[in-house]
Scaffold this motif. Structure first.
Motif, mmCIF file in Angstrom:
data_model
loop_
_atom_site.group_PDB
_atom_site.id
_atom_site.type_symbol
_atom_site.label_atom_id
_atom_site.label_comp_id
_atom_site.label_asym_id
_atom_site.label_seq_id
_atom_site.Cartn_x
_atom_site.Cartn_y
_atom_site.Cartn_z
ATOM 1 N N VAL A 127 0.836 -1.206 0.000
ATOM 2 C CA VAL A 127 0.000 0.000 0.000
ATOM 3 C C VAL A 127 0.867 1.252 0.000
ATOM 4 O O VAL A 127 0.681 2.162 -0.793
ATOM 5 C CB VAL A 127 -0.962 -0.001 1.204
ATOM 6 N N THR A 128 1.895 1.273 0.899
ATOM 7 C CA THR A 128 2.713 2.481 1.051
ATOM 8 C C THR A 128 3.757 2.637 -0.039
ATOM 9 O O THR A 128 4.262 3.737 -0.265
ATOM 10 C CB THR A 128 3.425 2.457 2.402
ATOM 11 N N LYS A 129 4.132 1.548 -0.662
ATOM 12 C CA LYS A 129 5.169 1.558 -1.700
ATOM 13 C C LYS A 129 6.523 2.036 -1.171
ATOM 14 O O LYS A 129 7.355 2.548 -1.917
ATOM 15 C CB LYS A 129 4.749 2.436 -2.900
ATOM 16 N N GLN A 130 6.751 1.904 0.134
ATOM 17 C CA GLN A 130 8.008 2.275 0.761
ATOM 18 C C GLN A 130 8.666 1.031 1.368
ATOM 19 O O GLN A 130 8.014 0.003 1.565
ATOM 20 C CB GLN A 130 7.778 3.311 1.868
ATOM 21 N N SER A 131 9.965 1.159 1.672
ATOM 22 C CA SER A 131 10.658 0.104 2.397
ATOM 23 C C SER A 131 10.262 0.222 3.858
ATOM 24 O O SER A 131 10.529 1.242 4.506
ATOM 25 C CB SER A 131 12.175 0.266 2.249
ATOM 26 N N VAL A 132 9.619 -0.817 4.352
ATOM 27 C CA VAL A 132 9.027 -0.730 5.685
ATOM 28 C C VAL A 132 9.371 -1.966 6.492
ATOM 29 O O VAL A 132 9.728 -3.018 5.962
ATOM 30 C CB VAL A 132 7.491 -0.576 5.607
ATOM 31 N N VAL A 133 9.213 -1.797 7.847
ATOM 32 C CA VAL A 133 9.285 -2.897 8.788
ATOM 33 C C VAL A 133 7.864 -3.162 9.261
ATOM 34 O O VAL A 133 7.174 -2.234 9.716
ATOM 35 C CB VAL A 133 10.189 -2.562 9.983
ATOM 36 N N LEU A 134 7.389 -4.394 9.135
ATOM 37 C CA LEU A 134 6.011 -4.751 9.473
ATOM 38 C C LEU A 134 6.004 -5.447 10.827
ATOM 39 O O LEU A 134 6.672 -6.472 11.005
ATOM 40 C CB LEU A 134 5.419 -5.669 8.415
ATOM 41 N N ALA A 135 5.230 -4.870 11.774
ATOM 42 C CA ALA A 135 5.032 -5.496 13.079
ATOM 43 C C ALA A 135 3.618 -6.051 13.106
ATOM 44 O O ALA A 135 2.641 -5.275 13.069
ATOM 45 C CB ALA A 135 5.250 -4.489 14.199
ATOM 46 N N SER A 136 3.471 -7.375 13.167
ATOM 47 C CA SER A 136 2.162 -8.014 13.045
ATOM 48 C C SER A 136 1.815 -8.755 14.324
ATOM 49 O O SER A 136 2.693 -9.343 14.986
ATOM 50 C CB SER A 136 2.155 -8.988 11.862
ATOM 51 N N HIS A 137 0.518 -8.742 14.645
ATOM 52 C CA HIS A 137 0.037 -9.481 15.811
ATOM 53 C C HIS A 137 -1.270 -10.173 15.415
ATOM 54 O O HIS A 137 -2.122 -9.579 14.747
ATOM 55 C CB HIS A 137 -0.198 -8.554 17.013
ATOM 56 N N PRO A 138 -1.467 -11.416 15.799
ATOM 57 C CA PRO A 138 -2.698 -12.116 15.411
ATOM 58 C C PRO A 138 -3.925 -11.511 16.111
ATOM 59 O O PRO A 138 -3.860 -11.075 17.270
ATOM 60 C CB PRO A 138 -2.442 -13.551 15.855
ATOM 61 N N VAL A 139 -5.029 -11.511 15.368
ATOM 62 C CA VAL A 139 -6.333 -11.090 15.910
ATOM 63 C C VAL A 139 -7.095 -12.344 16.299
ATOM 64 O O VAL A 139 -7.340 -13.210 15.454
ATOM 65 C CB VAL A 139 -7.122 -10.258 14.890
ATOM 66 N N MET A 140 -7.417 -12.464 17.577
ATOM 67 C CA MET A 140 -8.007 -13.685 18.093
ATOM 68 C C MET A 140 -9.415 -13.416 18.623
ATOM 69 O O MET A 140 -9.713 -12.337 19.141
ATOM 70 C CB MET A 140 -7.134 -14.249 19.234
ATOM 71 N N GLU A 141 -10.266 -14.415 18.484
ATOM 72 C CA GLU A 141 -11.590 -14.433 19.124
ATOM 73 C C GLU A 141 -11.677 -15.752 19.871
ATOM 74 O O GLU A 141 -11.982 -16.786 19.295
ATOM 75 C CB GLU A 141 -12.721 -14.310 18.097
ATOM 76 N N GLY A 142 -11.339 -15.669 21.138
ATOM 77 C CA GLY A 142 -11.198 -16.890 21.916
ATOM 78 C C GLY A 142 -9.951 -17.627 21.456
ATOM 79 O O GLY A 142 -8.846 -17.111 21.505
ATOM 80 N N GLU A 143 -10.148 -18.850 21.006
ATOM 81 C CA GLU A 143 -9.042 -19.645 20.483
ATOM 82 C C GLU A 143 -8.968 -19.606 18.972
ATOM 83 O O GLU A 143 -8.149 -20.284 18.370
ATOM 84 C CB GLU A 143 -9.185 -21.102 20.946
ATOM 85 N N ILE A 144 -9.809 -18.820 18.362
ATOM 86 C CA ILE A 144 -9.905 -18.789 16.901
ATOM 87 C C ILE A 144 -9.110 -17.597 16.394
ATOM 88 O O ILE A 144 -9.268 -16.467 16.864
ATOM 89 C CB ILE A 144 -11.373 -18.701 16.444
ATOM 90 N N GLU A 145 -8.265 -17.875 15.397
ATOM 91 C CA GLU A 145 -7.459 -16.825 14.780
ATOM 92 C C GLU A 145 -8.257 -16.244 13.630
ATOM 93 O O GLU A 145 -8.595 -16.928 12.656
ATOM 94 C CB GLU A 145 -6.136 -17.423 14.279
ATOM 95 N N LEU A 146 -8.572 -14.905 13.718
ATOM 96 C CA LEU A 146 -9.374 -14.232 12.691
ATOM 97 C C LEU A 146 -8.510 -13.593 11.609
ATOM 98 O O LEU A 146 -8.939 -13.481 10.461
ATOM 99 C CB LEU A 146 -10.249 -13.160 13.356
ATOM 100 N N GLY A 147 -7.322 -13.170 11.965
ATOM 101 C CA GLY A 147 -6.460 -12.507 11.002
ATOM 102 C C GLY A 147 -5.278 -11.877 11.723
ATOM 103 O O GLY A 147 -4.904 -12.280 12.832
ATOM 104 N N TRP A 148 -4.705 -10.781 11.084
ATOM 105 C CA TRP A 148 -3.517 -10.144 11.661
ATOM 106 C C TRP A 148 -3.628 -8.627 11.567
ATOM 107 O O TRP A 148 -4.100 -8.098 10.555
ATOM 108 C CB TRP A 148 -2.262 -10.587 10.922
ATOM 109 N N LEU A 149 -3.213 -8.012 12.650
ATOM 110 C CA LEU A 149 -3.155 -6.564 12.671
ATOM 111 C C LEU A 149 -1.700 -6.168 12.440
ATOM 112 O O LEU A 149 -0.797 -6.561 13.189
ATOM 113 C CB LEU A 149 -3.637 -6.043 14.036
ATOM 114 N N THR A 150 -1.450 -5.395 11.400
ATOM 115 C CA THR A 150 -0.084 -5.057 10.983
ATOM 116 C C THR A 150 0.119 -3.564 11.006
ATOM 117 O O THR A 150 -0.736 -2.807 10.514
ATOM 118 C CB THR A 150 0.193 -5.590 9.560
#
Length: 554
Positions: A127-150
């Motif tokens: 999206v940014t088209k720049q050289s970036v460092v991505l810090a990601s954390h999983p999005v959880m609902e109980g024990e279910i992984e919904l996705g990632w927040l980056t």
């Protein structure tokens, strides 16, 4: 002394080695500490980004897409260090982002390998088209992984935080994730392989956390590396130092000096001790040994030993040797004088005995001329001949250098010449075959007397053989200690051998020869055949025996 000090030296080297190891451990700890301190700003930045991602990940499942976009947009506006935030569902749909953009990342590599909190690097953000460092954390609902927040951090910000805190311009830093990807570097991501370890996979550096080691870098330069944890189970920090820094802190040749120096001191002590031993002991021992060997071999000239500055013990040995040499030399001189005196006396005895015997022979000769009967003259001539034989033996003894043995050849030739001079018959062919070998007087005397009697008989009974010649043979040989004497003479062809034997077995001469043969322990063989008569005597040459055996005739 050097050998006695060897255990102390080894203990000293061991203790020095322990101290050096401790110093190196402190050095490694210091390098690790400096490495960690140099990346404090970046570590805090990424940790804050992961913490923010974790907080946002707990909020986005509770709101709709519109509210989610507002939350992320407000967060980015309030944080100047971050440029983008997005919630990507597990299906790959991104319908919540700080920019309001909606995208579908299904089938791309954007979500590959994500499992829990992660830090990644993108040379060009989607999206940014720049050289970036991505810090990601999983999005959880109980024990279910919904996705990632980056959350996206510009590379320029991360690198600037590293460069601003460097304690040494020679230090290079790089942060590496679990996959071995370079997240940030003080020299840029592209230049990082040049100062990172060449022969170690970057993903394997996670196994070396807390260690410091030396290895070649990607540029071929030998460097010192320190691996420190940056974010647990997420990032490691690698510090790359020049080798000169490690050597200055006790990990190079300077560290070895502490071990090499005692070893060199001990080796130097051994060399000095060896040199001192050579100078103070060995060379003096060699001179003493050489002097003793020369003295033992009979060299008496310059036998005085003088050592140069010897120790007290060796100086005493020198004095003892010189005293011994002086005493022995004086004893030998006395012995030589005594021996020379004895030789002179012995020669004088033999000379006087010879003169006395010749005087007796001369008196007999005078008596023989005044004798009236032929029988008396014949008897006196025989006695004179025997006395002359004894005189010749004593003359040979006092003219012999050692005066202990007589040369058999010289003695028997002298006897033969003396007996032959009594024969006035010039027609006799005398053959002499005599070998030279030494005889002691106790055998030389009976041998010379035996030759005198036997040769006198040969001259007395020699006759003309069939070829018209008168022949006498005297032979003396020695083989392996066995002496063989042969005296043979020709007789007329028609002479009865029994008559010859009867004539030669009769009289004083035969009895004397029997006695002389017994003194020699010899064996007699008589050769009797037409025209020829001989006596063969065989005996063993023996050493001197001072006492006569019982039964020997005088």
């Amino acid at each position: 002394m050097s050998l006695a000090m060897l255990p102390l030296g080894l203990i000293s080297v061991y203790q020095t080695h322990v101290v050096v190891e401790e110093a190196q451990a402190l050095t490694r700890a210091a390098l690790l500490s400096e490495t960690v301190a140099a990346a404090t700003g970046e570590r805090e930045l990424i940790q804050q980004a992961l913490g923010a991602a974790q907080g946002l990940a707990s909020a986005v499942p509770l709101v709709d897409s519109r509210e989610c976009q507002r939350i992320l947009a407000d967060f980015i506006d309030s944080q100047p260090l971050y440029i983008f935030a997005a919630y990507v569902q597990k299906s790959g749909l991104m319908d919540c982002s700080s920019s309001g953009e909606v995208r579908d990342f299904s089938g791309t590599s954007t979500l590959e390998g994500l499992s829990g909190p992660a830090v990644r690097m993108r040379r060009s953000g989607a999206v940014t088209k720049q050289s970036v460092v991505l810090a990601s954390h999983p999005v959880m609902e109980g024990e279910i992984e919904l996705g990632w927040l980056t959350i996206s951090i510009p590379h320029s910000v991360a690198n600037a935080l590293m460069e601003n805190t460097l304690p040494n311009q020679e230090l290079k830093l790089a942060s590496i994730n679990l996959d071995g990807d370079v997240i940030s570097s003080t020299s840029g991501v592209d230049a990082a392989p040049g100062f990172l370890p060449r022969d170690i996979p970057l993903s394997g550096l996670h196994d070396r956390v807390g260690l410091a080691f030396r290895a070649p870098s990607g540029s071929g330069e030998e460097r010192f590396f320190a691996v420190a944890p940056m974010i647990d189970d997420t990032l490691v920090l690698v510090g790359s130092w020049p080798v000169s820094v490690a050597e200055a802190t006790g990990n190079g040749p300077r560290a070895l000096t502490a071990i090499i120096f005692p070893a060199l001191m001990w080796v130097t002590g051994i060399i000095v001790a060896f040199y001192g031993l050579q100078r103070m002991v060995v060379r003096h021992i060699r001179q003493l040994r050489s002097a003793m060997r020369k003295f033992a071999l009979g060299e008496r000239r310059d036998s005085y030993l003088e050592l140069a500055n010897p120790p007290e013990e060796l100086e005493e040995a020198q004095r003892a040797f010189n005293r011994m040499a002086l005493i022995i030399s004086e004893a030998e001189l006395r012995q030589e004088r005594d021996l020379r005196d004895k030789e002179v006396l012995l020669k004088e005895v033999h000379h006087r005995v010879k003169n006395n015997l010749q005087l007796i022979a001369s008196i007999m000769n005078m008596q023989s001329r005044s004798a009236r009967s032929a029988e008396a003259r014949h008897m006196l001539a025989g006695l004179q001949r025997r006395v002359r034989g004894l005189a010749m033996l004593h003359r040979t003894l006092y003219t012999t250098p050692d005066m202990t043995t007589v040369d058999s050849g010289d003695l028997i030739r002298t006897v033969v010449e003396d007996v032959s001079s009594l024969s006035q018959d010039g027609q006799i062919d005398l053959r002499v075959e005599i070998e030279n070998f030494p005889l002691f007087p106790d055998q030389a005397v009976p041998l010379s007397m035996l030759v005198t009697e036997a040769l006198t008989n040969a001259y007395k009974y020699v006759g003309t053989s069939t070829d018209g010649n008168k022949e006498i043979l005297i032979s003396l040989t020695e083989t392996d200690g066995k002496v063989r004497l042969k005296i043979e003479n020709s007789v007329p062809e028609d002479t009865d051998p029994d008559v010859i034997a009867e004539e030669q077995n009769d009289g004083l001469g035969n009895r004397l020869m029997t006695a002389f043969i017994r003194q020699l322990n010899g064996e007699l063989d008589k050769i009797q055949k037409p025209g020829h008569f001989g006596m063969h005597i065989t005996f063993i040459r023996r050493d001197f025996t001072p006492q006569k055996r019982a039964g020997d005739a005088a």
